[in-house]
Design a protein around this motif. Structure first.
Motif, PDB file in Angstrom:
ATOM      1  N   UNK A  41      27.323   8.211  24.981  1.00 14.20           N
ATOM      2  CA  UNK A  41      28.043   8.719  24.215  1.00 14.20           C
ATOM      3  C   UNK A  41      29.033   7.500  23.598  1.00 14.20           C
ATOM      4  N   UNK A  42      29.073   7.490  22.196  1.00 18.79           N
ATOM      5  CA  UNK A  42      29.971   6.533  21.562  1.00 18.79           C
ATOM      6  C   UNK A  42      30.762   6.981  20.774  1.00 18.79           C
ATOM      7  N   UNK A  43      32.105   6.858  20.893  1.00 23.34           N
ATOM      8  CA  UNK A  43      33.314   7.258  20.165  1.00 23.34           C
ATOM      9  C   UNK A  43      33.795   5.885  19.425  1.00 23.34           C
ATOM     10  N   UNK A  44      33.236   5.897  18.368  1.00 23.83           N
ATOM     11  CA  UNK A  44      33.422   4.588  17.436  1.00 23.83           C
ATOM     12  C   UNK A  44      34.584   4.716  16.455  1.00 23.83           C
ATOM     13  N   UNK A  45      35.596   3.622  16.887  1.00 28.00           N
ATOM     14  CA  UNK A  45      36.731   3.662  15.748  1.00 28.00           C
ATOM     15  C   UNK A  45      36.102   2.975  14.375  1.00 28.00           C
ATOM     16  N   UNK A  46      37.015   3.256  13.303  1.00 24.22           N
ATOM     17  CA  UNK A  46      36.442   2.671  12.076  1.00 24.22           C
ATOM     18  C   UNK A  46      36.221   1.168  12.296  1.00 24.22           C
ATOM     19  N   UNK A 101      29.869   8.304   9.586  1.00 22.25           N
ATOM     20  CA  UNK A 101      28.980   7.369   8.666  1.00 22.25           C
ATOM     21  C   UNK A 101      28.825   6.058   9.370  1.00 22.25           C
ATOM     22  N   UNK A 102      27.753   5.530   9.227  1.00 23.38           N
ATOM     23  CA  UNK A 102      27.215   4.396   9.943  1.00 23.38           C
ATOM     24  C   UNK A 102      26.066   3.563   9.344  1.00 23.38           C
ATOM     25  N   UNK A 126      26.718  -0.424  13.129  1.00 23.12           N
ATOM     26  CA  UNK A 126      28.018  -0.900  12.404  1.00 23.12           C
ATOM     27  C   UNK A 126      28.663   0.214  12.086  1.00 23.12           C
ATOM     28  N   UNK A 127      29.837   0.792  12.289  1.00 24.62           N
ATOM     29  CA  UNK A 127      30.450   2.119  11.992  1.00 24.62           C
ATOM     30  C   UNK A 127      31.067   1.759  10.701  1.00 24.62           C
ATOM     31  N   UNK A 128      31.205   2.923   9.939  1.00 24.13           N
ATOM     32  CA  UNK A 128      31.953   3.029   8.626  1.00 24.13           C
ATOM     33  C   UNK A 128      33.479   2.854   8.660  1.00 24.13           C
ATOM     34  N   UNK A 129      33.905   3.576   7.741  1.00 24.84           N
ATOM     35  CA  UNK A 129      35.597   3.561   7.465  1.00 24.84           C
ATOM     36  C   UNK A 129      36.264   4.536   8.235  1.00 24.84           C
TER      37      UNK A 129
END
Length: 105
Positions: free
Chosen positions: A33-38, A62-63, A91-94
């Motif tokens: 599980x990935x909790x991705x920051x902007x 969004x990514x 690559x994560x979005x904004x």
């Protein structure tokens, strides 16, 4: 035992990635599980040596995912299967995003 239960929030994290293979005692596949920051960016990699395919499910956010040089725009609910020897990078979005990644064998 026929099952193992783990809450991903209670597992160790590396760069926002919760690797659940070991806590769940999985033998044949992994779950992350990935909790991705902007702006978060995962490493470019492939799993050809392990013959390990992966499925990336974007649960929220969004990514962009790059597979073998092809950019794929992802929105919540999109899933992408990647063959073992194909290079991939997320690559994560904004906004904040959450992914579930599974892989086998």
């Amino acid at each position: 035992m026929s099952h193992t239960k783990v809450n991903y929030d209670e597992t160790e994290t590396t760069y926002g990635m919760h690797f659940l293979r070991e806590p769940l005692d999985c033998e044949d596949h992994g779950v992350t599980v990935v909790d991705a920051e902007p702006g978060w960016e995962g490493p470019e990699h492939e799993h050809g040596d392990e013959d390990h395919e992966e499925v990336y499910l974007l649960v929220e956010g969004e990514a962009t995912m790059t597979v073998e040089g092809e950019e794929l725009s992802l929105e919540s609910g999109d899933a992408v299967r990647v063959a073992p020897g194909a290079t991939r990078q997320v690559t994560n979005g904004d906004t904040e995003s959450q992914f579930v990644i599974t892989g086998a064998p």
